[in-house]
Design an enzyme around this catalytic site. Structure first.
Site, PDB file in Angstrom:
ATOM      1  N   HIS A 169      -2.611   7.000   4.284  1.00  0.00           N
ATOM      2  CA  HIS A 169      -2.976   6.389   3.609  1.00  0.00           C
ATOM      3  C   HIS A 169      -4.667   5.506   4.130  1.00  0.00           C
ATOM      4  CE1 HIS A 169      -3.603   1.646   2.182  1.00  0.00           C
ATOM      5  NE2 HIS A 169      -3.636   0.831   3.256  1.00  0.00           N
TER       6      HIS A 169
ATOM      7  N   ASN B 152     -10.480   0.552   1.412  1.00  0.00           N
ATOM      8  CA  ASN B 152      -8.689   0.595   1.006  1.00  0.00           C
ATOM      9  C   ASN B 152      -8.722   0.121   0.014  1.00  0.00           C
ATOM     10  OD1 ASN B 152      -6.242   0.035   0.923  1.00  0.00           O
ATOM     11  ND2 ASN B 152      -6.205  -1.301   2.791  1.00  0.00           N
TER      12      ASN B 152
ATOM     13  N   CYS C 156       0.686  -1.285  -0.341  1.00  0.00           N
ATOM     14  CA  CYS C 156       0.012   0.174   0.273  1.00  0.00           C
ATOM     15  C   CYS C 156       1.310   1.360  -0.072  1.00  0.00           C
ATOM     16  CB  CYS C 156      -1.165  -0.144   1.554  1.00  0.00           C
ATOM     17  SG  CYS C 156      -2.296  -1.272   1.152  1.00  0.00           S
TER      18      CYS C 156
END
Length: 314
Positions: A243, A273, A110
């Site tokens: 994030h 996400n 990520c």
């Protein structure tokens, strides 16, 4: 370095929490309390990581400040590739029909966005490129196990693209002041906490608490570091884009940094996400609200583990 323009693409299908209530009895209230997520986007059967990326590039080209033929570097980033040979960056190069330029695809989970931009920084420093296209895309729902009550409800799909130049192109360019990345595979349960192994079932997160704890350490720490190295303090920060892993992580990060909620930019509530695309999507979604002189920190944390922060000034 300068971000000339940024765009994003989101699939049209919206998956609400009731979907997971129906398949594994997780209530809407439980999911929202634990993650902050109310809904997320899911790619259609005829979409994939590469097609979403190309859609974001199509949108980008509507506002490009120079000819696409001036692009001399393409960096793609994803941990959910459609094809491991014809990579994300190759697919985009084919779409643009720009031959004979460096084309690289990477994955650092990520946090891949900032590592992709750091690769651009290296090409610029070596004089091997001057105008780069960075494309980030994750098709999480192609890989996840939706029956997994630990992480199946976290994931969404999406893509983003940005043009980055070595020199300023327009007055509206956003300047990349500083970029710091690092690997943290020596911390905690890094190599076990979140895994996606092709020969086994989808994304699994057996040590979510370890992910939470390390993300809450590394993201505020590197955010402070990137500001300090530019001679700034937390009071000089106008917006933080972390994030989009879990809204509770984001709230923990701003509490650690001592910044108010109105400086937090978050899209996990309605997108889930979206992996390494999340921060870039958020930057694109909010670009019209940024004012001249605003300082924005993008900070990331990825499974494996890896982390980073980038200071951007409008």
């Amino acid at each position: 370095m300068y971000i000339n323009t940024v765009s994003h693409y989101l699939p049209t299908e919206v998956i609400g929490n009731e979907y997971f209530t129906n398949i594994n009895n997780l209530s809407n209230e439980w999911i929202v309390e634990r993650t902050g997520i109310s809904e997320r986007r899911k790619a259609s059967p005829d979409e994939n990581t590469s097609t979403m990326a190309m859609k974001s590039v199509e949108s980008l080209l509507e506002n490009i400040p120079y000819s696409k033929n001036e692009i001399d570097l393409i960096i793609g980033a994803t941990y959910t590739p459609y094809d491991t040979i014809v990579t994300l960056a190759h697919a985009v190069q084919h779409q643009l029909q720009i031959p004979d330029i460096p084309v690289v695809s990477i994955s650092s989970a990520c946090s891949s966005l900032l590592n992709a931009i750091e690769i651009v920084e290296g090409y610029f420093a070596m004089g091997k490129a001057s105008k780069a296209l960075v494309v980030v895309s994750d098709h999480n729902t192609a890989y996840y196990n939706e029956m997994d009550t630990v992480s199946g409800h976290l994931w969404g799909d999406g893509a983003s693209a940005m043009l980055i130049s070595k020199e300023r192109q327009t007055d509206s360019d956003m300047e990349i002041k500083k970029l710091i990345t690092g690997g943290a595979a020596t911390s905690g349960k890094a190599i076990e906490a979140v895994v996606l192994r092709p020969n086994h079932r989808g994304v699994v997160m057996p040590y979510g608490r370890d992910v939470f704890q390390n993300a809450c350490v590394y993201m505020p720490k590197v955010s402070q570091q990137v500001l300090q190295e530019c001679g700034l303090t937390i009071n000089d920060l106008d917006y933080l884009i972390p994030h989009q892993a879990n809204h509770r992580i984001s709230l923990n990060v701003i509490n650690t940094l001592g910044i108010p909620p109105e400086k937090l930019i978050s899209n996990i509530q309605y997108l889930g996400n979206t992996g390494c695309a999340g921060c870039a999507i958020a930057l694109s979604e909010n670009k019209d609200k940024f004012k001249k002189g605003d300082n924005i920190v993008i900070t990331v944390f990825g499974g494996g583990y890896s982390y980073g922060a980038m200071l951007v000034t409008v």
